[in-house]
Motif scaffolding. Structure first.
Motif, short mmCIF file in Angstrom:
data_model
loop_
_atom_site.label_atom_id
_atom_site.label_comp_id
_atom_site.label_asym_id
_atom_site.label_seq_id
_atom_site.Cartn_x
_atom_site.Cartn_y
_atom_site.Cartn_z
N LYS A 167 0.83 -1.19 0.00
CA LYS A 167 0.00 0.00 0.00
C LYS A 167 0.88 1.25 0.00
O LYS A 167 0.63 2.20 -0.70
CB LYS A 167 -0.92 -0.01 1.23
CG LYS A 167 -2.15 0.82 1.03
CD LYS A 167 -3.06 0.73 2.22
CE LYS A 167 -2.80 1.86 3.16
NZ LYS A 167 -3.33 1.60 4.47
N ARG B 261 -8.63 2.47 -2.80
CA ARG B 261 -9.39 1.29 -2.38
C ARG B 261 -10.84 1.69 -2.14
O ARG B 261 -11.10 2.80 -1.70
CB ARG B 261 -8.85 0.76 -1.04
CG ARG B 261 -7.48 0.18 -1.11
CD ARG B 261 -7.13 -0.50 0.20
NE ARG B 261 -7.47 0.33 1.37
CZ ARG B 261 -7.98 -0.16 2.48
NH1 ARG B 261 -8.26 -1.45 2.56
NH2 ARG B 261 -8.23 0.62 3.50
N GLY B 262 -11.76 0.80 -2.37
CA GLY B 262 -13.16 1.05 -2.04
C GLY B 262 -13.74 2.24 -2.79
O GLY B 262 -14.56 2.97 -2.26
N ARG B 263 -13.29 2.42 -4.02
CA ARG B 263 -13.74 3.55 -4.83
C ARG B 263 -15.26 3.65 -4.88
O ARG B 263 -15.84 4.73 -4.72
CB ARG B 263 -13.15 3.35 -6.23
CG ARG B 263 -13.88 3.99 -7.36
CD ARG B 263 -13.29 3.48 -8.67
NE ARG B 263 -11.98 4.08 -8.91
CZ ARG B 263 -11.83 5.24 -9.53
NH1 ARG B 263 -12.86 5.91 -9.93
NH2 ARG B 263 -10.64 5.74 -9.75
N LYS C 34 -17.46 2.43 -2.81
CA LYS C 34 -18.04 2.74 -1.51
C LYS C 34 -18.03 4.25 -1.27
O LYS C 34 -19.01 4.82 -0.81
CB LYS C 34 -17.22 2.02 -0.44
CG LYS C 34 -18.00 1.71 0.80
CD LYS C 34 -17.23 0.75 1.67
CE LYS C 34 -17.91 0.57 3.00
NZ LYS C 34 -17.23 -0.41 3.84
N PHE C 35 -16.90 4.88 -1.60
CA PHE C 35 -16.81 6.32 -1.43
C PHE C 35 -17.76 7.04 -2.38
O PHE C 35 -18.41 8.01 -2.02
CB PHE C 35 -15.37 6.80 -1.64
CG PHE C 35 -14.44 6.40 -0.53
CD1 PHE C 35 -14.67 6.85 0.75
CD2 PHE C 35 -13.36 5.56 -0.76
CE1 PHE C 35 -13.82 6.49 1.80
CE2 PHE C 35 -12.51 5.19 0.27
CZ PHE C 35 -12.75 5.66 1.55
N SER D 98 -5.77 8.81 13.02
CA SER D 98 -5.80 9.41 11.69
C SER D 98 -7.19 9.60 11.11
O SER D 98 -7.34 9.77 9.93
CB SER D 98 -4.99 8.53 10.75
OG SER D 98 -5.64 7.29 10.62
N LEU D 99 -8.23 9.52 11.95
CA LEU D 99 -9.56 9.71 11.38
C LEU D 99 -9.83 11.19 11.12
O LEU D 99 -9.45 12.04 11.91
CB LEU D 99 -10.63 9.19 12.34
CG LEU D 99 -11.01 7.72 12.26
CD1 LEU D 99 -12.22 7.45 13.14
CD2 LEU D 99 -11.30 7.30 10.85
N ILE D 100 -10.53 11.49 10.02
CA ILE D 100 -11.00 12.85 9.80
C ILE D 100 -12.51 12.80 9.60
O ILE D 100 -13.07 11.73 9.29
CB ILE D 100 -10.33 13.51 8.57
CG1 ILE D 100 -10.57 12.67 7.32
CG2 ILE D 100 -8.87 13.74 8.82
CD1 ILE D 100 -10.18 13.37 6.05
N ALA E 56 -16.88 9.83 8.56
CA ALA E 56 -15.54 9.68 9.11
C ALA E 56 -14.76 8.74 8.21
O ALA E 56 -15.27 7.69 7.84
CB ALA E 56 -15.60 9.13 10.52
N LEU E 57 -13.56 9.14 7.83
CA LEU E 57 -12.71 8.25 7.04
C LEU E 57 -11.26 8.48 7.42
O LEU E 57 -10.93 9.40 8.17
CB LEU E 57 -12.92 8.46 5.54
CG LEU E 57 -12.56 9.79 4.89
CD1 LEU E 57 -12.23 9.59 3.44
CD2 LEU E 57 -13.69 10.77 5.03
N HIS E 58 -10.38 7.60 6.92
CA HIS E 58 -8.97 7.68 7.28
C HIS E 58 -8.20 8.60 6.37
O HIS E 58 -8.51 8.72 5.18
CB HIS E 58 -8.36 6.29 7.26
CG HIS E 58 -8.59 5.58 8.53
ND1 HIS E 58 -7.85 5.82 9.64
CD2 HIS E 58 -9.54 4.68 8.89
CE1 HIS E 58 -8.32 5.09 10.64
NE2 HIS E 58 -9.35 4.39 10.21
N ASP F 80 -6.89 7.14 3.12
CA ASP F 80 -7.86 7.09 2.02
C ASP F 80 -8.14 8.49 1.50
O ASP F 80 -8.29 8.70 0.29
CB ASP F 80 -9.16 6.43 2.49
CG ASP F 80 -8.97 4.97 2.83
OD1 ASP F 80 -8.23 4.29 2.10
OD2 ASP F 80 -9.55 4.50 3.82
#
Lengths: 100, 768
Positions: free
Chosen positions: A4, A43-45, A47-48, A69-71, A81-83, A86
């Motif tokens: 990654k 990743r998870g395109r 889903k976003f 690292s969550l925002i 909320a995502l990392h 990502d």
């Protein structure tokens, strides 16, 4: 994990050659932005995309989580909320259409 | 018109769908699990104006993309035949986001009814809807609801009946993806049409064509479509080369663009949106510095509430079971089927009662959790804790279940349902039994004061810390072995704060508590019976005992029986009632029950001597009875297994007593203490038993005691835990792995500590 990291760094290199562009991970709290590009290797395109993180969407960076690292980003009237890892795959332009 | 319909309820997470479901079906719900996944399935039946409606509550999803187990479940349910109508719940305060799912549902061509929920909030926000126009866009009737208010779904019911009567002529949505993509869709749809798959005939080919172009995993898995793949890839290539369109996400782009147009056209904002209250609350609650302390405070209040409220109720339940056992014992004479009698009194009531005692705890705990969840705070808690938990390979939502694990592992495992990622949930469940649950507390409470008198608190703390460290390390190890890889993308909604409704809180609480009761009625019942049998059979016959206990007891009694002088002295003891005096005459002795009635403060010197000798006799009798019990115990299945396992357990410091007690403790850890009591001839012991401690100190070294605590801490807390792991992970294999892994861990750690301690001579000196 190493795989990654490699991917991320290669994306950044690509980006640098395209000129300095800001990603969602770097957006300061309390400011707004518009998505201009989604990195192809994210990743998870889907889903976003399903929650509205698509090109042209307007965002508001609401908060950073304590430690880690969550925002927290407001997109389409919903807080998500995502990392940061990502979030670094969303290239943004500061400000929204209304402001311009 | 039929009089029986199947209606599916679909919508985003947090759109008030469950609220509508509860309002329509009330308590006539059936909660279960979809096979193979951990997604909860809910359905309920209700009758309205002579029409019977089966309502299926689909999991909350943003899309039908099968990118999560929830979405796959929704996809499968909706593409299966037999659904007459979809009620799509839309959060009308965020139409653009909520209607995204609607665009996909519309492609299924199942008649649809849109419920624009939270319409009161939308009005407050200054949003105005042009409903007839919106109805045209989606080709479906729309009704505005406020599910959180009583009567807020009345309009929905009326409209539902009307829609069901007009199923034949529902409208056609006027949504398109644009000419370029539509061409590709039509080309693939034609190929699908040509396949003529019988079992999918009720779903429009266009729906599958879109899903295939999106590379949707659930659609790709339908075997009949394999022959279409070539065409799909062809079209994707074409889109990319001719129009520079990436089909994966372009569908999402176009859907959102479509909605942006539709919303501009039909929804108007009359006033500038003010900063919502919810955001203001979050400025404090998820503050970078204040967030963590506030979270810990809220957790503390939650537990305080749970334990304070449940304590008196637990007392009542205990009393009730005690009363039940007593009254059965009194009415059922010991001569009639004595085996069944004692099995019911000691085995079943003791075992099941011991679990049901925790019910108030569970009820209040889940009530508190329901408040946290329904109000929207739970996702904030996850947001705050994520950073810390991720260091150990867990995530924010793992925290609350792990803390609950200090109480009881079973409800804690049930609480992991709030974790959306399957992988994180599995890891959390697997490490949860390592958190020292309250059933292990009696073991520490027995052993620590006996062996570690000087440093009780330190040792207790050490044990708990070892459990926590073991759990965190195990999580890290699992993340890097069994559950390797990046896992699912983390994306979590933080819904606006809402005032939970009492009805939904109670339903929530009841759902989970019912599962707990179910467990008590099945697994625990079976385990208590088996354990009772193992602890009782085979029974040693009187002639097989090494000594003739009955005769010895009789001779002790006879030798010390009161003569006329002592008898008259005993009859005049203060505090005895008439019946008791009669009993003294009959027994010519003071039994323990009689001694208890005597008022010790008012004794003369002679009477004191009498009482003392009587209690000495009682002790001697008791010792003989206990010795007989221990001998009988060694003869039973448990005792034999204990003896047989000694070679295995000796390297970790266990003798046959401890081994046998460990087997009993499989049913529930607190049994360890009462088993030790029986084995050491101390009768029914509890953690405060002084005499048992004295014997233990004479039998074991502190090192052995410490290893016993370690072993109990690290091995599986009870069979119910294994049962619940099997249920929640839907796999016997995982439950089995868990049981074996925990045994291996407990054995290895105790082995290292015991052998290391022996080598270094730490704690190897007997204290007694």
């Amino acid at each position: 994990m190493t795989e990654k990291k490699k991917c991320c760094s290669s994306c950044c290199c690509q980006e640098e050659s395209l000129g300095k562009q800001m990603t969602l991970a770097e957006l300061p709290v309390g400011t707004t932005a518009t998505i201009v590009k989604v990195m192809p290797k994210i990743r998870g395109r889907k889903k976003f995309a399903d929650v509205g993180l698509v090109v042209g969407s307007e965002l508001l960076m609401e908060a950073h989580a304590p430690l880690g690292s969550l925002i927290r980003v407001k997109v389409m009237e919903t807080s998500m909320a995502l990392h940061k890892d990502d979030a670094a795959n969303f290239v943004i332009e500061q400000g929204t259409r209304d402001e311009k | 018109m039929k009089n029986k319909y199947r209606v599916a309820l679909a919508g985003n997470p947090n759109c008030g769908k469950t609220c509508i479901f509860n309002a329509l079906t009330g308590t006539r719900q059936h909660v279960g699990n979809y096979p193979g996944v951990t997604v909860e399935s809910k359905s309920g039946t209700f009758t309205f104006e002579n029409i019977e409606i089966e309502l299926i509550d689909l999991p909350g999803v943003y899309s039908l993309s099968s990118s999560s187990p929830e979405e796959e479940v929704a996809f499968n349910e909706l593409t299966a035949p037999g659904i007459d109508l979809i009620i799509n719940v839309v959060d009308s305060t965020i139409p653009q986001r909520s209607l995204y799912l609607t665009t996909q549902l519309a492609e299924l061509h199942i008649p649809m009814l849109l419920a624009f929920n939270m319409s009161d909030d939308a009005r407050k926000k200054g949003m105005k809807y042009n409903i007839p126009r919106l109805e045209k866009y989606f080709g479906s009737p729309i009704v505005q609801t406020v599910a959180s208010q009583t009567g807020g779904v009345r309009g929905l019911l009326d409209r539902l009946v009307q829609t069901l009567s007009e199923l034949e002529d529902h409208g056609v949505p006027m949504l398109t993806y644009g000419a370029d993509i539509d061409d590709a869709i039509n080309a693939v749809a034609e190929k699908i049409e040509a396949l003529n798959v019988e079992r999918l005939r009720h779903v429009p080919a266009r729906f599958f064509a879109i899903k295939l172009l999106e590379h949707d995993s659930a659609a790709m898995r339908i075997p009949e479509f394999e022959s279409v793949f070539e065409e799909v890839e062809e079209q994707i290539k074409h889109l990319w080369e001719k129009h520079a369109i990436n089909a994966d996400t372009f569908m999402a782009d176009r859907r959102y663009a479509m909605l942006a147009g539709a919303c501009r056209d039909t929804i108007s904002m009359t006033q500038e949106r003010r900063r919502e209250i919810s955001d203001k609350i979050d400025l404090v609650l998820t503050n970078r510095y204040l967030g963590l302390p506030i979270f810990l405070l809220i957790m503390y209040v939650t537990f305080w509430f749970t334990f304070t409220c449940s304590e008196p109720l637990m007392g009542y339940i205990e009393t009730f079971f005690g009363f039940l056992a007593d009254s059965i014992g009194k009415t059922w004479s010991p001569e009639k089927v004595p085996f069944l009698r004692s099995m019911i009194i000691d085995g079943v009531i003791g075992g099941v009662g011991g679990v049901i005692v925790f019910l108030p705890n569970i009820l209040f705990l889940f009530f508190a959790i329901a408040i946290l969840e329904d109000s929207g705070y739970m996702s904030r808690a996850a947001f705050i804790m994520d950073g810390i938990m991720r260091t150990f390979g867990l995530q924010g939502r793992s925290f609350v279940p792990l803390v609950l694990g200090f109480g009881c592992t079973v409800p804690a495992i049930m609480a992991t349902r709030t974790i959306e990622s399957d992988r994180d949930r599995a890891v959390t469940i697997m490490v949860l039994p390592l958190m020292s649950c309250s059933a292990r507390l009696p073991i520490y409470a027995l052993l620590i004061p006996a062996f570690f008198a000087g440093c009780q608190a330190t040792v207790m703390f050490l044990i708990y810390v070892i459990g926590i460290i073991a759990a965190l390390v195990a999580a890290l190890v699992m993340k890097n072995t069994l559950f390797k890889g990046d896992g699912e993308v983390y994306l979590m909604e933080l819904p606006p704060y809402r005032m939970p409704t009492l009805k939904s809180l109670l339903l929530h609480m009841w759902d989970r508590s019912r599962m707990y009761l179910h467990k008590a009625g099945t697994v625990i019942l079976a385990a208590s019976i088996i354990l009772y049998i193992c602890n009782t059979f085979p029974q040693k016959k009187a002639e097989e005992f090494s000594r003739n206990y009955d005769a010895e007891i009789a001779s002790v009694r006879e030798k010390n029986a009161f003569g006329p002088v002592r008898l008259s002295l005993a009859e005049n003891l203060p505090g005895l009632s008439k019946e008791q005096i009669a009993e003294v005459k009959k027994e010519r002795h003071l039994t323990p029950e009689l001694l208890e009635a005597v008022d010790m403060k008012k004794l003369s010197l002679l009477q004191k001597k009498l009482v003392q000798s009587a209690s000495e006799t009682n002790d001697a009798v008791k010792a003989l009875e206990n010795a007989r019990k221990a001998e009988a115990m060694a003869w039973t299945i448990s005792g034999r297994i204990g003896h047989a396992l000694v070679p295995l357990m000796r390297p970790i410091g266990f003798d046959w007593h401890a081994t046998t007690a460990t087997i009993g403790a499989l049913a529930a850890k607190e049994v360890f203490v009462s088993q030790l009591g029986i084995l050491f001839s101390q009768g029914e012991a509890d953690e405060n038993s002084h005499s048992l401690r004295t014997i233990l100190v004479r039998t074991y070294t502190p090192l052995q005691a410490f290893c016993m605590m370690l072993f109990c801490l690290l091995s599986i807390p009870c069979l119910a835990t294994l049962a619940i792991i099997r249920k929640e992970l839907n796999s016997w294999k995982m439950a089995l792995i868990e049981g074996c892994a925990m045994f291996a861990l407990a054995y290895t750690v105790s082995f290292i500590v015991y052998q290391g301690g022996m080598l270094l001579n730490i704690g190897t000196k007997m204290l007694g």
